[in-house]
Each structure stands twice: as C-alpha cells, then as structure tokens.
Design a protein around this motif. Structure first.
Motif, PDB file in Angstrom:
ATOM      1  N   ARG A 102       0.840  -1.191   0.000  1.00 24.02           N
ATOM      2  CA  ARG A 102       0.000   0.000   0.000  1.00 24.02           C
ATOM      3  C   ARG A 102       0.874   1.239   0.000  1.00 24.02           C
ATOM      4  NH1 ARG A 102      -1.967   0.492   4.742  1.00 24.02           N
ATOM      5  NH2 ARG A 102      -3.553   2.048   4.182  1.00 24.02           N
ATOM      6  N   PRO A 103       0.415   2.324  -0.638  1.00 29.87           N
ATOM      7  CA  PRO A 103       1.208   3.560  -0.650  1.00 29.87           C
ATOM      8  C   PRO A 103       1.595   4.031   0.743  1.00 29.87           C
ATOM      9  CG  PRO A 103      -0.599   3.716  -2.218  1.00 29.87           C
ATOM     10  CD  PRO A 103      -0.797   2.442  -1.471  1.00 29.87           C
ATOM     11  N   ALA A 104       0.708   3.867   1.730  1.00 30.52           N
ATOM     12  CA  ALA A 104       1.030   4.311   3.085  1.00 30.52           C
ATOM     13  C   ALA A 104       2.269   3.612   3.624  1.00 30.52           C
ATOM     14  CB  ALA A 104      -0.164   4.068   4.020  1.00 30.52           C
ATOM     15  N   GLU A 105       2.416   2.316   3.297  1.00 28.00           N
ATOM     16  CA  GLU A 105       3.591   1.572   3.738  1.00 28.00           C
ATOM     17  C   GLU A 105       4.858   2.112   3.084  1.00 28.00           C
ATOM     18  OE1 GLU A 105       3.074  -2.703   3.230  1.00 28.00           O
ATOM     19  OE2 GLU A 105       0.919  -2.388   3.173  1.00 28.00           O
ATOM     20  N   LEU A 106       4.749   2.519   1.835  1.00 30.55           N
ATOM     21  CA  LEU A 106       5.910   2.958   1.077  1.00 30.55           C
ATOM     22  C   LEU A 106       6.338   4.376   1.432  1.00 30.55           C
ATOM     23  CD1 LEU A 106       4.657   1.588  -2.355  1.00 30.55           C
ATOM     24  CD2 LEU A 106       6.468   0.598  -0.956  1.00 30.55           C
ATOM     25  N   LEU A 107       5.375   5.214   1.780  1.00 29.45           N
ATOM     26  CA  LEU A 107       5.654   6.639   1.951  1.00 29.45           C
ATOM     27  C   LEU A 107       5.796   7.065   3.400  1.00 29.45           C
ATOM     28  CD1 LEU A 107       3.259   8.025  -0.796  1.00 29.45           C
ATOM     29  CD2 LEU A 107       5.735   7.699  -0.935  1.00 29.45           C
ATOM     30  N   ALA A 108       5.438   6.200   4.335  1.00 30.56           N
ATOM     31  CA  ALA A 108       5.516   6.585   5.747  1.00 30.56           C
ATOM     32  C   ALA A 108       6.940   6.935   6.145  1.00 30.56           C
ATOM     33  CB  ALA A 108       4.976   5.461   6.627  1.00 30.56           C
ATOM     34  N   PHE A 109       7.911   6.143   5.664  1.00 28.89           N
ATOM     35  CA  PHE A 109       9.296   6.404   6.073  1.00 28.89           C
ATOM     36  C   PHE A 109       9.829   7.696   5.469  1.00 28.89           C
ATOM     37  CE2 PHE A 109      10.167   4.448   2.006  1.00 28.89           C
ATOM     38  CZ  PHE A 109      11.335   5.049   1.576  1.00 28.89           C
ATOM     39  N   ALA A 110       9.155   8.218   4.430  1.00 27.90           N
ATOM     40  CA  ALA A 110       9.567   9.494   3.834  1.00 27.90           C
ATOM     41  C   ALA A 110       8.881  10.672   4.519  1.00 27.90           C
ATOM     42  CB  ALA A 110       9.251   9.495   2.343  1.00 27.90           C
ATOM     43  N   GLY A 111       8.158  10.403   5.606  1.00 28.00           N
ATOM     44  CA  GLY A 111       7.533  11.472   6.364  1.00 28.00           C
ATOM     45  C   GLY A 111       6.163  11.880   5.870  1.00 28.00           C
ATOM     46  N   MET A 112       5.547  11.065   5.047  1.00 22.66           N
ATOM     47  CA  MET A 112       4.237  11.394   4.499  1.00 22.66           C
ATOM     48  C   MET A 112       3.191  10.557   5.227  1.00 22.66           C
ATOM     49  SD  MET A 112       3.303  11.516   0.447  1.00 22.66           S
ATOM     50  CE  MET A 112       1.817  12.332  -0.144  1.00 22.66           C
ATOM     51  N   ASP A 113       2.326  11.208   6.027  1.00 21.23           N
ATOM     52  CA  ASP A 113       1.370  10.442   6.817  1.00 21.23           C
ATOM     53  C   ASP A 113       0.141  10.075   5.980  1.00 21.23           C
ATOM     54  OD1 ASP A 113      -0.493  12.591   6.811  1.00 21.23           O
ATOM     55  OD2 ASP A 113       0.489  13.479   8.548  1.00 21.23           O
ATOM     56  N   GLU A 114      -0.680   9.177   6.549  1.00 21.76           N
ATOM     57  CA  GLU A 114      -1.815   8.628   5.799  1.00 21.76           C
ATOM     58  C   GLU A 114      -2.815   9.707   5.403  1.00 21.76           C
ATOM     59  OE1 GLU A 114      -3.498   5.058   5.807  1.00 21.76           O
ATOM     60  OE2 GLU A 114      -2.193   3.989   7.192  1.00 21.76           O
ATOM     61  N   ARG A 115      -3.001  10.704   6.264  1.00 22.71           N
ATOM     62  CA  ARG A 115      -3.956  11.763   5.924  1.00 22.71           C
ATOM     63  C   ARG A 115      -3.505  12.539   4.698  1.00 22.71           C
ATOM     64  NH1 ARG A 115      -4.369  14.848  11.498  1.00 22.71           N
ATOM     65  NH2 ARG A 115      -2.158  14.313  11.383  1.00 22.71           N
ATOM     66  N   ARG A 116      -2.198  12.793   4.626  1.00 21.48           N
ATOM     67  CA  ARG A 116      -1.666  13.519   3.460  1.00 21.48           C
ATOM     68  C   ARG A 116      -1.762  12.657   2.209  1.00 21.48           C
ATOM     69  NH1 ARG A 116       4.519  15.654   2.602  1.00 21.48           N
ATOM     70  NH2 ARG A 116       4.082  17.232   1.011  1.00 21.48           N
TER      71      ARG A 116
END
Length: 384
Positions: free
Chosen positions: A194-208
């Motif tokens: 899921r995108p949330a799994e991929l982008l969380a470590f880049a500082g992008m939270d699920e709401r964004r």
C-alpha cells in the motif's frame, strides 16, 4: 534441421534491461506449461547491471535466475550492441537454440536477434510493430531492425500491424497476442504494498496520502542529459508539487545529472518526496494509488492505462498510441508551460480514465506460448 536450430535445443529467452523482465517472466511460465514443457534457457545480457535491483526484480516477478549472464555492462550503443553479439554467440555454440525469443527494443534485443538470424535460428520478437516515428530515438532503430529480421512478430496493439505492413513485413509473420506487461501487472498488483507503507518512512502520513499524490519517473537521455531541458522539467514539477505532492523515484542517471548540472537543490521543495529507485511491486503500489503519473517511460504508459490512472508523458511522441487513443495517457511534450497546464487540467478533474485495450487481459503470454510451440513443431516437421 538447418543451422543451429535443433529440436532438442532450448528456446533461448533474452533479457537485458529492467522492462524486459516484466515481459519475459509470464512468457517463461507459459512456455513451461506447454505440452511436456518447452525447454528454455534464460540469458541475461547484463545491459542493466544494478545487481541489487536485478535480484529484487527477479524475486518480485517469481522469475528464475538467469542460466547465463553475459555481464556486458555499459558503453555506447555501438559498443554495447557489439559486445552483446560477441558474448551471445558462444552461448549458441555451447547449447544450440531451437529459437531465440527477444522482447522490447533495447540494444540486447537487436544484438541477440542478429546473432540468431545469421546462424539460421528462428527469432520471435515480442512487442513488435510499435513506432514513435522518431528515428532520433535509439530504441526506434532497434524496433525497426529487429522486426525486419524476425520470423514471428507478436504484437500488443492492432496499430502495430499497420506499421509492419507499411514496412513490407509479410502479414503471416505477424500475430496479435496482447500485452505481456499487463500479464505481469495483473498477476502482481494485489501483492503490491500500500502507498502508506511505502511513503511513511519518507515522512508522508496517511492523511496527506489520502488527499492525493503524483508519481514521477524521469530517465530518458533526451530529457535528463541536457541542462536546460532538465531544469525546465524540474521547475515545472516544482510548481505542480505546490498543489499535489510528487513522489520521485529517482533514476541514478537523473540524480547524477542533477548533481552534475547543479540542479539537485531544486528537489528540496516541500512538495517533493524523493525516493531511491523502487522495486517492481513498490512501483505498482505507488502507481495504483496515485492521482496522476508523470513519466517518460514507455512501459509506465501501458501500466497506468491498465490501472486506470491518468498519465502525463513528458515526451514529444509515443510508440504506444493505444494508450492515448483508448487509455489514460496524454503526451504533453517537454515544454514546462505545457506540463504545468496538463497537470492543472488533471487536478481540475480533467484526467483521462480511458479503458483497457483489446487482449490486455493477463493471458498474452499463454497465447504466445501456444502459438510458438505449434509454429516450431510445424516448422521442424517440414525440415526433417
């Protein structure tokens, strides 16, 4: 049996660059399922030689390790093509070949087809007949020449048949089978993170993430090797990122040129999320969840059409017109203002959703395997 095309020899399947893997993986599986299984040999030319990324892609696609790696590496187009030919011919000497199957339009495709045809070995070309009509593209030359010397030409879209007829290719050599890239996509999209799994470590939270994001891939020499062109594209993307966060999976060539041209600091904009090159499954996950994809990749034009995600192609042309005519693709060129305007149109609700083209159904490789098996059996019977 003429030349080195022995019935007891393997069908040699050639890959050289990353897009080839997605096309070859389902074909190898389909060939193995033919009556009694067709014996295959996977040859990796080493044209793309990032070992870690190669290992990851083979694992993602469930693809067997190559039987032979030619380890050609980089070089000019002439040097690379010649080196592949020099290193591929001894493989023929050692193993023979019932046929050589090549995919796509990279230097390895043409080089191995040339070796085979000069040894009187049948050549099958997957993804035949695609044309950008821009001979400044090295890939266009590879496409045209490979199609001219191949025995069987497997096509992904019907417009390819018009191109081949115009170039004098006999229609009985051409077979419409659909798109093997989409075979891989359909087999793997549910496995993608899921995108949330991929982008969380880049500082992008699920709401964004839920508010939307775009995906950018940029690697084509005509875009990234010229300072003014690259600067214009990056500046346009910066403007787009003020309205929609953009995830850049940064190709090594692009990163190197951004640093060399003094442009790397322009990626520090708040709207850019810069990632290293991603694996196949990771890119599928990112694209499937995106609001829009901005790219200069041919394969991504096809994948976004299959996913129903709007695609803006940062090129002056495309060799995949069906993605524009039926799919989600819009060719916007490389002018910064045109890129800004096209992105604004998508964000205003004007992005294309299109439809999935004919025979992009996940079964193209099965059609290739069935046809190739029957064609080789008939050919060999007539030569006994």
């Amino acid at each position: 049996m003429s030349g080195d095309a022995r019935a007891d020899a393997p069908v040699i399947c050639v890959v050289g660059a990353r897009p080839n893997y997605m096309k070859m993986a389902p074909i190898i599986r389909a060939l193995a399922k033919q009556d009694a299984g067709m014996r295959t040999m996977l040859v990796h030319t080493g044209q793309h030689y990032d070992v870690a990324m190669n290992d990851r892609l083979f694992a993602d696609l469930g693809m067997p390790r190559p039987d032979v790696n030619l380890e050609v590496g980089s070089g000019s187009h002439a040097v690379q093509t010649a080196e592949v030919m020099k290193r591929f011919e001894p493989v023929i000497d050692a193993h023979g070949a019932r046929a050589v199957l090549v995919v796509g339009d990279v230097n390895s495709t043409l080089a191995c087809a040339l070796v085979a045809v000069k040894r009187d070995i049948p050549v099958a070309h997957v993804e035949s007949g695609l044309r950008s009509n821009d001979r400044r593209m090295p890939e266009e030359i590879n496409r045209i020449l490979t199609d001219q010397i191949s025995d069987i030409l497997y096509t992904t879209e019907r417009s390819a048949h018009v191109n081949l007829e115009r170039e004098g290719v006999a229609p009985e050599r051409v077979v419409f089978v659909g798109n093997v890239m989409i075979d891989s996509l359909r087999a793997n999209v549910e496995k993608a993170p899921r995108p949330a799994e991929l982008l969380a470590f880049a500082g992008m939270d699920e709401r964004r993430i839920a508010r939307g994001y775009g995906v950018v891939t940029l690697h084509r020499p005509s875009n990234v090797d010229h300072p003014a062109t690259l600067a214009g594209i990056i500046d346009a993307l910066r403007d787009v990122s003020e309205r929609l966060p953009l995830v850049l999976a940064l190709h090594p060539r692009t990163r190197n040129n951004l640093e060399r041209f003094g442009l790397i600091d322009r990626l520090a904009a708040e709207g850019f999320i810069v990632l290293p090159p991603q694996g196949y499954l990771e890119m599928l996950g990112l694209m499937a969840g995106a609001t829009v994809v901005l790219t200069d990749s041919g394969g991504i034009q096809e994948e976004t059409t299959a996913l129903g995600v709007p695609c803006l192609t940062i090129r002056e042309n495309t060799e995949r017109p069906i993605t524009v005519e039926q799919g989600t693709n819009t060719v916007v060129g490389v002018e910064p203002d045109a890129l800004r305007a096209a992105a604004a149109n998508v964000l205003a609700g004007g992005g294309k959703r299109g439809r999935v083209p004919e025979l992009w159904d996940g079964h193209a490789a099965e059609r290739i395997a069935a046809h190739l098996s029957a064609w080789l059996t008939e050919r060999e019977a007539t030569e006994l």
